[in-house]
Design an enzyme around this catalytic site. Structure first.
Site, mmCIF file in Angstrom:
data_model
loop_
_atom_site.group_PDB
_atom_site.id
_atom_site.type_symbol
_atom_site.label_atom_id
_atom_site.label_comp_id
_atom_site.label_asym_id
_atom_site.label_seq_id
_atom_site.Cartn_x
_atom_site.Cartn_y
_atom_site.Cartn_z
ATOM 1 N N LYS A 18 23.336 5.145 -2.517
ATOM 2 C CA LYS A 18 23.315 4.145 -3.597
ATOM 3 C C LYS A 18 21.988 3.390 -3.578
ATOM 4 O O LYS A 18 21.481 3.034 -2.510
ATOM 5 C CB LYS A 18 24.476 3.178 -3.394
ATOM 6 C CG LYS A 18 24.617 2.128 -4.499
ATOM 7 C CD LYS A 18 25.791 1.200 -4.200
ATOM 8 C CE LYS A 18 26.002 0.171 -5.299
ATOM 9 N NZ LYS A 18 27.100 -0.769 -4.993
ATOM 10 N N SER A 69 30.500 -1.040 -8.575
ATOM 11 C CA SER A 69 29.144 -0.763 -8.967
ATOM 12 C C SER A 69 28.564 0.524 -8.400
ATOM 13 O O SER A 69 27.523 0.974 -8.857
ATOM 14 C CB SER A 69 28.255 -1.933 -8.545
ATOM 15 O OG SER A 69 28.279 -2.091 -7.133
ATOM 16 N N SER A 121 33.391 -2.214 -4.850
ATOM 17 C CA SER A 121 32.455 -1.258 -5.454
ATOM 18 C C SER A 121 32.385 0.114 -4.808
ATOM 19 O O SER A 121 31.741 1.000 -5.355
ATOM 20 C CB SER A 121 31.052 -1.854 -5.487
ATOM 21 O OG SER A 121 30.968 -2.759 -6.553
HETATM 22 N N1 GLN Z 1 32.702 -5.887 -9.541
HETATM 23 C C1 GLN Z 1 32.477 -6.852 -8.506
HETATM 24 C C2 GLN Z 1 31.295 -7.714 -8.848
HETATM 25 O O1 GLN Z 1 30.766 -7.544 -9.875
HETATM 26 C C3 GLN Z 1 32.293 -6.145 -7.200
HETATM 27 C C4 GLN Z 1 30.970 -5.523 -7.064
HETATM 28 C C5 GLN Z 1 30.705 -4.934 -5.724
HETATM 29 O O2 GLN Z 1 31.609 -4.711 -4.939
HETATM 30 N N2 GLN Z 1 29.420 -4.757 -5.457
HETATM 31 O O3 GLN Z 1 30.900 -8.577 -8.111
#
Ligand code: GLN
Length: 500
Positions: A84, A159, A183
């Site tokens: 990632k 994400s 995420s």
């Molecule tokens: N969707 C959550 C956020 O926007 C989690 C994102 C993540 O785990 N990086 O913060």
């Protein structure tokens, strides 16, 4: 089966038997990336030359081992992975899905990546992400969204949507994602693959670009549970470069992979079966719980009463930490710089143009929650509620070994469906953020499909350092069910047979 369809452990067997070389496996993946990634956009950067050079080195190690089997052989020798793009790979562009880091080439490497490199892995490239990990659909990437391999009109989740889509579409053998509020698990669920969020501190955060430092963890996204155990084994463990890493030794996770659940107590929390969730998700998860019982598990109802406060708690703490972490993008040390008349103009122009709308929203929310006069009412209160959420889990884990629930309240939604309404987007995290707030571990494994053929994820939560428990339950479930053998129909999609 084609080489790109193999799991990591299967690929290792083929490499070991000398039926295929690491260069051939790597080329097979690179060809597939070339064929499919214009449709899916799972990758932000592909590094074919470096990958092939690493594969050649791996083949040389296989050859040396074949000549003399007493030669030490690293455990992931020649396995092509994707990383990632919020995790630093030395010398490879790391954008974090943001314009502000569009041309950032880190001169150092994340500990998790360094450990995989030492284990002989091949790095194919960097995968797409919501900007700095802020989002649930990968639509907040400054470089355009990733599409779901099961249906390109749908999001892959986020994400770590790029990593999950790449694994699901066989554009890599396995990947690393990061999980601040779901995420790794949520995109794994939406793409029909396995995603594991380790206990906070189990994997070093050194070289992971910080979003919410008290929540962030790196975790594997893989084609099956055994592969998740293999990758976790390598990336877990204490690191002198991360003071929050756990000193506890890393157990042998593969020993946890037992195909029955006798003596395992499985908790089911009613708070995770909420009105408004997609009925097919609830049905699939309830069915999965029956399978766990058939495998010998004892199913017990447990209550996690503070769950309903988790979303507002997370969306105060995560932006508060983000607003502090993102202060470093000041256009001076690295990243984008747009010069203005004064230093203040330079800050305004750089940050104003470099950050996307969701990142700006988080910085404003976080700065507000931390500001004098509001700190006690918002940030401090959120920290107190966070403790209550952690205590809910501690109490529950006195009675059960693991807790099972859905990973996401819905399957993959359509691109654009939630971008106009941040709250709708935040609701996608409702079942995953508690785990980060409590600092515990969780895994998502495929448990069925909805009427549109989109994957559903079963989430298994464990106590701090309970990775062996969640791996055992996920493995036993996986071995008893057919879901992980299903493949997305992207070859057909490319030929124009797209759905909805
Ligand atoms: N969707 C959550 C956020 O926007 C989690 C994102 C993540 O785990 N990086 O913060």
């Amino acid at each position: 089966m084609a080489p790109w369809q193999w799991t990591i452990h299967e690929t290792l067997e083929h490499l070991q038997r000398g039926e295929i070389s690491a260069v051939e496996v790597t080329r097979a993946y690179l060809d597939r990336v070339e064929a499919f990634d214009s449709l899916l956009h799972a990758y932000l950067t592909v590094t074919p030359e470096a990958a092939l050079a690493q594969a050649q080195e791996a083949d040389a190690r296989w050859a040396a081992w074949r000549r003399d089997p007493s030669t030490p052989l690293p455990s992931l020798n020649g396995i092509p992975l994707a990383i990632k793009d919020v995790i630093c790979v030395r010398g490879v562009r790391c954008t974090c899905g943001s314009r502000i880091l569009e041309n950032f080439f880190p001169p150092y490497e994340a500990t998790a990546v360094a450990r995989l490199r030492e284990a002989g892995a091949v790095f194919l490239g960097k995968t797409n992400t919501d900007e700095f990990g802020m989002g649930s659909s990968t639509e907040n990437s400054a470089f355009g969204p990733t599409r779901n391999p099961w249906n390109p009109a749908r999001v892959p989740g986020g994400s770590s949507g790029g990593s999950a889509a790449a694994v699901a579409a066989d554009l890599c053998a396995g990947a690393l994602g990061t999980d601040t509020g779901g995420s790794v698990r949520q995109p794994a669920a939406m793409c029909g693959v396995v995603g594991l969020k380790p206990t906070y501190g189990r994997v070093s955060r050194y070289g992971l670009v910080a979003y919410g430092s008290s929540l962030d963890q790196i975790g594997p996204i893989t084609k099956d549970v055994q592969d998740a155990a293999l990758l976790l084994q390598l990336i877990a463990g204490p690191d002198p470069r991360d003071a929050t890493s756990w000193p506890a030794p890393v157990p042998d996770y593969t020993r946890a992979l037992i195909p029955d659940l006798r003596g395992v107590r499985v908790g089911v929390p009613p708070e995770y079966f909420i009105p408004g969730m997609q009925p097919e998700v609830e049905q699939a998860v309830r069915k999965a719980i029956e399978v766990l019982a058939e495998l010998g598990a004892e199913v017990i109802e447990v209550s996690l009463p503070h769950t309903r406060y988790a979303l507002p708690t997370y969306y105060l703490i995560a932006p508060a930490e983000a607003s502090a972490n993102l202060a470093r993008y000041d256009s001076v040390k690295y990243g984008l710089r747009i010069r203005g008349e004064t230093i203040w103009d330079t800050y305004r122009l750089t940050r104003g143009n470099g950050f996307g709308p969701e990142v700006k929203r988080r910085i404003m929310l976080g700065t507000y929650a931390l500001s004098a006069g509001y700190y006690d009412a918002y940030y401090l209160k959120a920290q107190k509620v966070r403790t209550l959420i952690r205590q809910d889990f501690e109490r529950a884990f006195e009675r059960v070994d693991v807790i099972v629930c859905p990973t996401s309240p819905t399957t993959a939604f359509r691109l654009g469906e939630r971008t106009a309404d941040p709250l709708q987007m935040y609701l996608a995290d409702i079942f995953t953020i508690t785990v980060n707030l409590a600092g515990i571990c969780g895994i998502s494994a495929p448990c069925g499909f909805d009427g549109d053929g989109l994957p559903i994820g079963l989430q298994i939560l464990g106590p701090a350092l309970g990775e062996e428990k969640i791996l055992r339950v996920a493995y036993a479930y996986e071995q008893a069910t057919p879901w992980h053998h299903q493949r997305p129909p992207i070859d057909a999609t490319l030929q124009g047979r797209s759905r909805d």
